[in-house]
Scaffold this motif. Structure first.
Motif, PDB file in Angstrom:
ATOM      1  N   ASN A 180       0.961   6.640 -12.210  1.00 19.43           N
ATOM      2  CA  ASN A 180       2.013   7.347 -11.949  1.00 19.43           C
ATOM      3  C   ASN A 180       2.776   7.081 -10.533  1.00 19.43           C
ATOM      4  OD1 ASN A 180       2.387   9.251 -14.031  1.00 19.43           O
ATOM      5  ND2 ASN A 180       0.318  10.223 -13.479  1.00 19.43           N
ATOM      6  N   THR A 181       1.828   6.663  -9.630  1.00 18.59           N
ATOM      7  CA  THR A 181       2.246   6.095  -8.304  1.00 18.59           C
ATOM      8  C   THR A 181       3.138   4.954  -8.593  1.00 18.59           C
ATOM      9  OG1 THR A 181       0.321   6.870  -7.007  1.00 18.59           O
ATOM     10  CG2 THR A 181       1.695   5.421  -5.973  1.00 18.59           C
TER      11      THR A 181
ATOM     12  N   HIS B 292       0.942  -1.140  -0.084  1.00 19.38           N
ATOM     13  CA  HIS B 292       0.099  -0.130  -0.099  1.00 19.38           C
ATOM     14  C   HIS B 292       0.834   1.218   0.083  1.00 19.38           C
ATOM     15  CE1 HIS B 292      -3.407   2.623   1.456  1.00 19.38           C
ATOM     16  NE2 HIS B 292      -3.937   2.113   0.632  1.00 19.38           N
ATOM     17  N   THR B 293       0.568   2.028  -0.973  1.00 19.17           N
ATOM     18  CA  THR B 293       1.454   3.152  -1.062  1.00 19.17           C
ATOM     19  C   THR B 293       0.587   4.629  -1.092  1.00 19.17           C
ATOM     20  OG1 THR B 293       3.229   1.668  -2.456  1.00 19.17           O
ATOM     21  CG2 THR B 293       3.444   3.954  -2.997  1.00 19.17           C
ATOM     22  N   PRO B 294       1.266   5.709  -0.583  1.00 19.00           N
ATOM     23  CA  PRO B 294       0.726   6.783  -0.658  1.00 19.00           C
ATOM     24  C   PRO B 294       0.486   7.548  -2.107  1.00 19.00           C
ATOM     25  CG  PRO B 294       2.060   6.984   0.974  1.00 19.00           C
ATOM     26  CD  PRO B 294       2.417   5.498   0.471  1.00 19.00           C
ATOM     27  N   ILE B 295      -0.786   8.006  -2.467  1.00 16.06           N
ATOM     28  CA  ILE B 295      -1.006   8.677  -3.733  1.00 16.06           C
ATOM     29  C   ILE B 295      -0.788   9.916  -3.917  1.00 16.06           C
ATOM     30  CG2 ILE B 295      -3.381   8.986  -3.549  1.00 16.06           C
ATOM     31  CD1 ILE B 295      -3.968   7.423  -6.005  1.00 16.06           C
TER      32      ILE B 295
ATOM     33  N   ARG C  40      -8.113   9.191 -12.011  1.00 16.16           N
ATOM     34  CA  ARG C  40      -8.041   7.950 -10.990  1.00 16.16           C
ATOM     35  C   ARG C  40      -7.102   6.859 -11.520  1.00 16.16           C
ATOM     36  NH1 ARG C  40     -11.249   3.042  -9.699  1.00 16.16           N
ATOM     37  NH2 ARG C  40     -10.758   2.189  -7.717  1.00 16.16           N
ATOM     38  N   LYS C  41      -7.183   6.469 -12.730  1.00 14.64           N
ATOM     39  CA  LYS C  41      -6.124   5.536 -13.156  1.00 14.64           C
ATOM     40  C   LYS C  41      -4.660   6.202 -13.376  1.00 14.64           C
ATOM     41  CE  LYS C  41      -9.377   2.464 -15.608  1.00 14.64           C
ATOM     42  NZ  LYS C  41      -9.498   1.619 -16.933  1.00 14.64           N
TER      43      LYS C  41
END
Length: 315
Positions: A272-273, A220-223, A266-267
């Motif tokens: 990019n994340t 889980h990675t900050p967006i 959203r995508k």
């Protein structure tokens, strides 16, 4: 009783801050090689006595490298993580005491400075993609020394005295800290004024995020970094402050990561994340014992997120 606990806690942290200041003074006073050896030994001691953190590091390294390394090799890697962290503490203390840019960069190699210069010329600010590797706090010291107006997004520490010590230390070097949770408009303004803003996205924190692949497992990675890049147009440059074999460091400014912009917000944020994190993972794999493996990078699972969504829908 509560007042007594509060007083005891204040005394405890006051003594801790005083001890840290004394240690910083000693590190700067000693020859560099001696300071590195001292702090590396302190890291090894922490590895030995801190069972919880040691076990976390071994467990996480086993997930990442268990198929290719023995448990004995993984334990050696875990110990080196703590040794390297101690040495990076010495590097940070030494750089903190240097006011002259020439002395600051005397034995610190800077690679990719041209990427930063080109990015700043665009006039949209720069998003520095930093991570918890090597002497990451040194990045915040090096950038102002290069003449770059610098801000950093940072999490407040659990104690106000420690928090003040860290934030004031950065401030003396020209780095303004925006506490995590600061206004999004403030962050956009910082970039609009053509400043550099440092962000970290390599840990599992309680913020909005997406799952990206990390050593073959969803992490889980900050967006927020992708959102800022898309909304500001600021170029994104990965930066790494890495220890070399001779215990000197190099400050690496990697080339700009081109943004994916398809019109599907959203995508695009998710993609990019993933692109941002892929660069970080590449460096972690290149310097595996310089990342903070005692952090549980896989703490949040897709199943946990789905369960939260279901509970929210039912309430």
């Amino acid at each position: 009783m509560n007042n007594f606990k509060k007083i005891r806690k204040n005394i405890k942290y006051s003594l801790l801050v005083a001890a840290i200041k004394v240690l910083l003074f000693i590190i700067r006073l000693l020859p560099r090689k001696v300071s590195m050896k001292l702090m590396g030994g302190l890291g090894a001691l922490v590895f030995r006595i801190s069972k919880e953190e040691r076990d976390k590091a071994i467990s996480n390294l086993s997930i990442a490298y268990g198929r290719e390394k023995s448990q004995a090799e993984i334990k050696v890697m875990a110990r080196e993580v703590f040794v390297n962290l101690g040495k990076s503490g010495a590097e940070f203390a030494i750089r903190m005491g240097q006011e002259n840019p020439e002395l600051f960069f005397e034995n610190l190699e800077v690679r990719g400075h041209e990427h930063l210069q080109d990015a700043m010329k665009k006039g949209k600010g720069v998003l520095a993609l930093i991570n918890h590797m090597g002497c990451w706090e040194g990045t915040a010291l090096a950038l102002p020394m290069l003449g770059i107006p610098t801000y950093a997004i940072g999490k407040k520490l659990g104690n106000e005295k420690l928090n003040t010590l860290l934030f004031e230390s950065r401030g003396k070097k020209g780095v303004q800290t925006l506490a995590r949770g600061s206004s999004y408009k403030t962050m956009l303004r910082v970039l609009k004024e053509n400043n550099l803003l440092g962000i970290l996205i390599d840990q599992d924190t309680d913020v909005r995020g997406v799952f990206v692949d990390f050593y073959g497992k969803p992490a889980h990675t900050p967006i927020g970094g992708a959102m800022l890049a898309m909304d500001s147009g600021a170029p994104v440059l990965p930066m790494f402050y890495i220890k070399k074999d001779d215990d000197t460091y190099e400050f690496i400014i990697d080339q700009e990561i081109p943004l994916v912009v398809t019109g599907n917000r959203r995508k695009d944020m998710e993609e990019n994340t993933r692109l941002f994190h892929a660069v970080i993972e590449k460096y972690i794999k290149k310097y595996p014992t310089q990342w903070v493996w005692f952090h549980n990078r896989w703490k949040t699972t897709p199943e946990m997120v789905e369960e939260k969504k279901l509970l929210k829908a039912r309430s």
